[in-house]
Design a protein around this motif. Structure first.
Motif: not given
Length: 315
Positions: A262-271
Motif C-alpha cells: 500500500l505504501v509503495g502504491v501511494s508513493i508511486i501516485v504521489l510521485v
C-alpha cells in the motif's frame, strides 16, 4: 444597395465552447465500476437485489463469463464492495445473455443443485440419468437407492450395484450426513461455503478459507465473511482469537507485506501526480488547434515544395 452580411466560416470559429459542451458530463450520467467511466442513464442497468448500477455492456460480459465458468453457481453482484451481494434474478440473466446461454445456465444450476443436495443422486445408468431420492442413513453410511425410472438399485456412496453385504471400494469417501443449514461445528472436517453452499474439506493449515467456486473468503470456525479483512484482524479478538493456524510472527510478516504494498502504491501516485500536472500544459498545447496550425506553417516554410492550402474567398 443592400449591404451583404459577412460570411462566417466554421474553421474560423473557436471550437472550445462547443467541445466543452459536448464533453461535459451530464447530471444524469452514472459511474460504472466495471469499465470505470461515466455512462448515460439509458445505457445503465440497476440490479433488483442490491440496487447497484452498471452499464449494460459490462453486465453482459460479466454474466456471459459467469455462465460459462460458474458451473451453475448463483451469479452475484460484480461489485466486491457491495454490502448485500445479492444474486441476479433469472429474468435479469435472461435479459443480458442469449437464449442458449440461459438454457445452459438453467441446466448447470439444476445439476449443481442435485450434486449439492445430500438427499438426491443421479442414477448411474447412462441411458437413464434420472434423479433419485436418497434416504438419510446413520453416521453417513452408504445406503441402497432405487431408481424410480429404471428400477436399478445402487449404492448411494460409490454408485455401484447394490448387492447383499455390499462394501464400497477403499478410498471411496462416505456419504455426507444430512446437516441443518448454518451448521458451524468447529470439529467438522467438511463444511458448506456460507455463500454458495459448496462442500469444502479442511485437512489442515490456515483457518481462512477461500471457496474455489464463488471466490468467497470466510473463517472456518464461525463462517464469518473475511473478504475485506486484508490484515487478518478477525483472529485478534473474539471466539476465533489465535485460531488462524499460523504463528504470530507469520501474521505480522503478512501485515508488513500488505502495508509495504500500500505504501509503495501511494508513493508511486504521489510521485507521478506532480509530473502529470507539469506535463498537462504541454499535452493541452499539443491538442490545441491554433498551435497545430502554427506548426504546419513552420513546416511549409522549411519545405517550400509542400502545396499551399486552398484559400477561402468571401462573396
Amino acid at each position: 444597395m443592400a449591404s451583404r452580411s459577412p460570411s462566417i466560416h466554421l474553421e474560423d470559429r473557436d471550437p472550445s465552447p462547443v467541445m466543452a459542451a459536448a464533453c461535459a458530463p451530464s447530471s444524469q450520467d452514472v459511474f460504472c465500476k466495471l469499465c470505470l467511466s461515466l455512462q448515460p442513464l439509458e445505457a445503465i442497468n440497476e440490479l433488483e437485489g442490491c440496487k447497484c448500477m452498471f452499464c449494460t455492456a459490462c453486465l453482459q460480459q460479466y454474466v456471459q463469463l459467469a455462465v460459462m465458468e460458474g458451473g451453475g453457481a448463483p451469479i452475484t453482484c460484480p461489485d466486491m464492495a457491495c454490502p448485500i451481494t445479492g444474486a441476479l434474478l433469472d429474468s435479469e440473466i435472461a435479459s443480458l445473455v442469449a437464449p442458449y446461454q440461459v438454457e445452459l445456465y438453467q441446466r448447470l444450476k439444476f445439476e449443481r443443485g442435485v450434486k449439492l443436495d445430500p438427499s438426491k443422486a443421479w442414477c448411474p445408468v447412462l441411458e437413464c440419468q434420472a434423479v433419485c431420492s436418497v434416504q438419510a442413513s446413520t453416521e453417513g453410511r452408504p445406503a441402497a437407492v432405487a431408481c424410480p425410472a429404471c428400477h436399478t438399485v445402487f449404492c448411494s456412496s460409490c454408485r455401484g450395484p447394490w448387492l447383499e453385504g455390499h462394501t464400497c471400494p477403499e478410498g471411496q469417501p462416505m456419504m455426507l450426513p444430512l446437516q441443518s443449514p448454518g451448521s458451524s461445528d468447529p470439529e467438522e472436517s467438511i463444511k458448506q461455503c456460507p455463500m454458495c453452499g459448496v462442500y469444502i474439506e479442511r485437512n489442515q493449515g490456515c483457518a481462512q478459507m477461500l471457496c474455489k467456486s464463488c471466490k468467497h473468503t470466510f473463517c472456518w470456525y464461525c463462517l464469518q465473511n473475511l473478504d475485506g479483512d486484508i490484515f487478518l484482524r478477525h483472529y485478534d479478538k473474539g471466539p476465533c482469537r489465535n485460531k488462524l493456524g499460523h504463528s504470530r510472527a507469520s501474521v505480522m510478516w503478512n501485515r508488513t507485506q500488505v502495508v509495504g504494498i500500500l505504501v509503495g502504491v501511494s508513493i508511486i501516485v504521489l510521485v507521478t501526480s506532480p509530473l502529470l500536472l507539469l506535463a498537462s500544459p504541454c499535452i493541452l498545447c499539443c491538442m490545441c488547434k491554433p498551435c497545430s496550425r502554427k506548426k504546419k506553417k513552420k513546416k511549409r516554410k522549411r519545405d517550400p515544395g509542400l502545396p499551399e492550402p486552398p484559400s477561402s474567398s468571401s462573396s
